[in-house]
Scaffold this motif. Sequence first.
Motif, PDB file in Angstrom:
ATOM      1  N   LEU A  60       0.596  -1.146   0.045  1.00  0.00           N
ATOM      2  CA  LEU A  60       0.075   0.138   0.032  1.00  0.00           C
ATOM      3  C   LEU A  60       0.734   1.250  -0.121  1.00  0.00           C
ATOM      4  N   ASN A  61       0.395   2.294  -0.707  1.00  0.00           N
ATOM      5  CA  ASN A  61       0.845   3.571  -0.683  1.00  0.00           C
ATOM      6  C   ASN A  61      -0.169   4.675  -0.224  1.00  0.00           C
ATOM      7  N   PRO A  62      -0.004   5.854   0.189  1.00  0.00           N
ATOM      8  CA  PRO A  62      -0.859   6.807   0.458  1.00  0.00           C
ATOM      9  C   PRO A  62      -1.909   7.426  -0.791  1.00  0.00           C
ATOM     10  N   TRP A  63      -1.225   7.178  -1.834  1.00  0.00           N
ATOM     11  CA  TRP A  63      -1.743   7.712  -2.921  1.00  0.00           C
ATOM     12  C   TRP A  63      -3.163   6.783  -3.579  1.00  0.00           C
ATOM     13  N   VAL A  64      -2.547   5.511  -3.247  1.00  0.00           N
ATOM     14  CA  VAL A  64      -3.513   4.341  -3.789  1.00  0.00           C
ATOM     15  C   VAL A  64      -4.673   4.284  -2.873  1.00  0.00           C
ATOM     16  N   ARG A  65      -4.352   4.488  -1.618  1.00  0.00           N
ATOM     17  CA  ARG A  65      -5.350   4.240  -0.393  1.00  0.00           C
ATOM     18  C   ARG A  65      -6.227   5.432  -0.554  1.00  0.00           C
ATOM     19  N   ASP A  66      -5.795   6.938  -0.634  1.00  0.00           N
ATOM     20  CA  ASP A  66      -6.604   7.838  -0.305  1.00  0.00           C
ATOM     21  C   ASP A  66      -7.278   8.363  -1.738  1.00  0.00           C
ATOM     22  N   HIS A  67      -6.699   8.216  -3.030  1.00  0.00           N
ATOM     23  CA  HIS A  67      -7.121   8.757  -4.142  1.00  0.00           C
ATOM     24  C   HIS A  67      -7.719   7.857  -5.097  1.00  0.00           C
ATOM     25  N   VAL A  68      -7.448   6.632  -5.040  1.00  0.00           N
ATOM     26  CA  VAL A  68      -7.790   5.691  -6.014  1.00  0.00           C
ATOM     27  C   VAL A  68      -8.851   4.941  -5.240  1.00  0.00           C
ATOM     28  N   LEU A  69      -8.590   3.989  -4.280  1.00  0.00           N
ATOM     29  CA  LEU A  69      -9.463   3.225  -3.350  1.00  0.00           C
ATOM     30  C   LEU A  69     -10.455   4.161  -2.736  1.00  0.00           C
ATOM     31  N   GLY A  70     -10.067   5.143  -2.065  1.00  0.00           N
ATOM     32  CA  GLY A  70     -10.993   5.901  -1.361  1.00  0.00           C
ATOM     33  C   GLY A  70     -11.942   6.677  -2.203  1.00  0.00           C
ATOM     34  N   ALA A  71     -11.618   7.153  -3.469  1.00  0.00           N
ATOM     35  CA  ALA A  71     -12.391   7.658  -4.243  1.00  0.00           C
ATOM     36  C   ALA A  71     -13.653   6.560  -4.868  1.00  0.00           C
ATOM     37  N   ILE A  72     -13.139   5.348  -5.018  1.00  0.00           N
ATOM     38  CA  ILE A  72     -14.037   4.341  -5.447  1.00  0.00           C
ATOM     39  C   ILE A  72     -15.088   3.911  -4.447  1.00  0.00           C
ATOM     40  N   LEU A  73     -14.519   3.858  -3.463  1.00  0.00           N
ATOM     41  CA  LEU A  73     -15.529   3.449  -2.268  1.00  0.00           C
ATOM     42  C   LEU A  73     -16.377   4.558  -1.959  1.00  0.00           C
ATOM     43  N   ASN A  74     -15.870   5.651  -1.826  1.00  0.00           N
ATOM     44  CA  ASN A  74     -16.769   7.036  -1.487  1.00  0.00           C
ATOM     45  C   ASN A  74     -18.029   6.968  -2.374  1.00  0.00           C
ATOM     46  N   TYR A  75     -17.713   6.693  -3.633  1.00  0.00           N
ATOM     47  CA  TYR A  75     -18.699   6.807  -4.733  1.00  0.00           C
ATOM     48  C   TYR A  75     -19.820   5.580  -4.464  1.00  0.00           C
ATOM     49  N   ARG A  76     -19.265   4.321  -4.088  1.00  0.00           N
ATOM     50  CA  ARG A  76     -20.109   3.246  -4.251  1.00  0.00           C
ATOM     51  C   ARG A  76     -20.847   3.029  -2.737  1.00  0.00           C
ATOM     52  N   MET A  77     -20.249   3.458  -1.840  1.00  0.00           N
ATOM     53  CA  MET A  77     -20.806   3.095  -0.505  1.00  0.00           C
ATOM     54  C   MET A  77     -22.162   3.174  -0.187  1.00  0.00           C
ATOM     55  N   GLU A  78     -23.098   4.389  -0.880  1.00  0.00           N
ATOM     56  CA  GLU A  78     -24.391   4.260  -0.708  1.00  0.00           C
ATOM     57  C   GLU A  78     -25.079   3.989  -2.003  1.00  0.00           C
ATOM     58  N   ARG A  79     -24.579   3.286  -3.030  1.00  0.00           N
ATOM     59  CA  ARG A  79     -24.834   3.236  -4.248  1.00  0.00           C
ATOM     60  C   ARG A  79     -25.095   1.859  -4.818  1.00  0.00           C
ATOM     61  N   LYS A  80     -23.874   1.107  -4.516  1.00  0.00           N
ATOM     62  CA  LYS A  80     -23.756  -0.372  -5.087  1.00  0.00           C
ATOM     63  C   LYS A  80     -22.980  -1.142  -4.303  1.00  0.00           C
ATOM     64  N   PRO A  81     -22.991  -2.361  -4.099  1.00  0.00           N
ATOM     65  CA  PRO A  81     -22.197  -3.324  -3.372  1.00  0.00           C
ATOM     66  C   PRO A  81     -20.995  -3.559  -3.555  1.00  0.00           C
ATOM     67  N   THR A  82     -19.949  -3.536  -2.769  1.00  0.00           N
ATOM     68  CA  THR A  82     -18.627  -3.898  -2.866  1.00  0.00           C
ATOM     69  C   THR A  82     -18.205  -5.174  -2.066  1.00  0.00           C
ATOM     70  N   PHE A  83     -17.495  -5.968  -2.788  1.00  0.00           N
ATOM     71  CA  PHE A  83     -17.182  -7.462  -1.849  1.00  0.00           C
ATOM     72  C   PHE A  83     -15.428  -7.518  -1.772  1.00  0.00           C
TER      73      PHE A  83
END
Length: 318
Positions: free
Chosen positions: A243-266
Amino acid sequence: MESLGELLKSWPGGRSISERAESKLAELIEDPLIVKFMDKYPGVDESTIRLNLNRVHQYVTEYRNCSSCPGLDACPNDYEGHYTLLSAETLHGVTQMYDRKVSCKKYLARQTEDAVRSRIRSFYVDDAALRRVYSSDDILTKDLERAKAVGQVLRYIDRTRETGLGQEGLYLAGRFGTGKTFLMCYLLQELAKAGYSGVIVYMPDFVEDLKVLMHDPAKLKETVEMMKSTDLLIFDDIGAENLNPWVRDHVLGAILNYRMERKPTFYTSNYDLDALEKHFSFTSKDGDELHKGQRIMDRIRPYVETVIVAGENKRGKK
């Protein structure tokens, strides 16, 4: 498939084409398939058969081809995966015969299979895992120690089929080789049959590739947008990535922030949720960042049902 005209020309002997056609007519009228057809449509007589000799010949020939089907790829009929179906109609004392091409079961099954595959994309996950076909009985009995986990996955599939996509996904945690990825591939297949799109991502390789995508903003945006919008998103082996901060905060974080009240993530992981939070709270670059780990987990923990996958390590076993 050989046409009736070609067949008549190839017959041995010195008889004329018309004589050969009469002989073929007599043969077809006695064919059990045509006898049954004439019983179904009483208006069809010998003269009707004579006027539609080519249609009838094709109908009988393709029926026989299908009865001893050599497989879709070796289909001998005019149109792969299709056969001729005959019908007749009598109006005002005149009987007309009609033919149409019908898709066979194997062709329809392949279309369904292709449609399912087109809805699923994988990143760095072996396509063979997605192509395997198992029934629910197969996965229940493959390892009885994980029967509880299988039951949770099957109930999730049934619930989604009945009520549609919800916000909550599944978090599959367990030791190496217990079949977590396999169960997620099964879930993808089953819900793709119901019309849902899906993406499965092997996290360790994905994170490494993101370092290259940093220099290709258009490709990076396309990848992130696809993961945001797909119906079902699976992060496979999360926690095993470097892990690095950019992946965690700007990639994974952006994806999960969008999906968390819209579509399921597994997720599949060797970590439980608490251990995953510790993983997200430390990077080799910035050291401990507890609040950033908590922020990511706030986008995971409330939106998953935890599934503990027990059982033996099946890797390397047949």
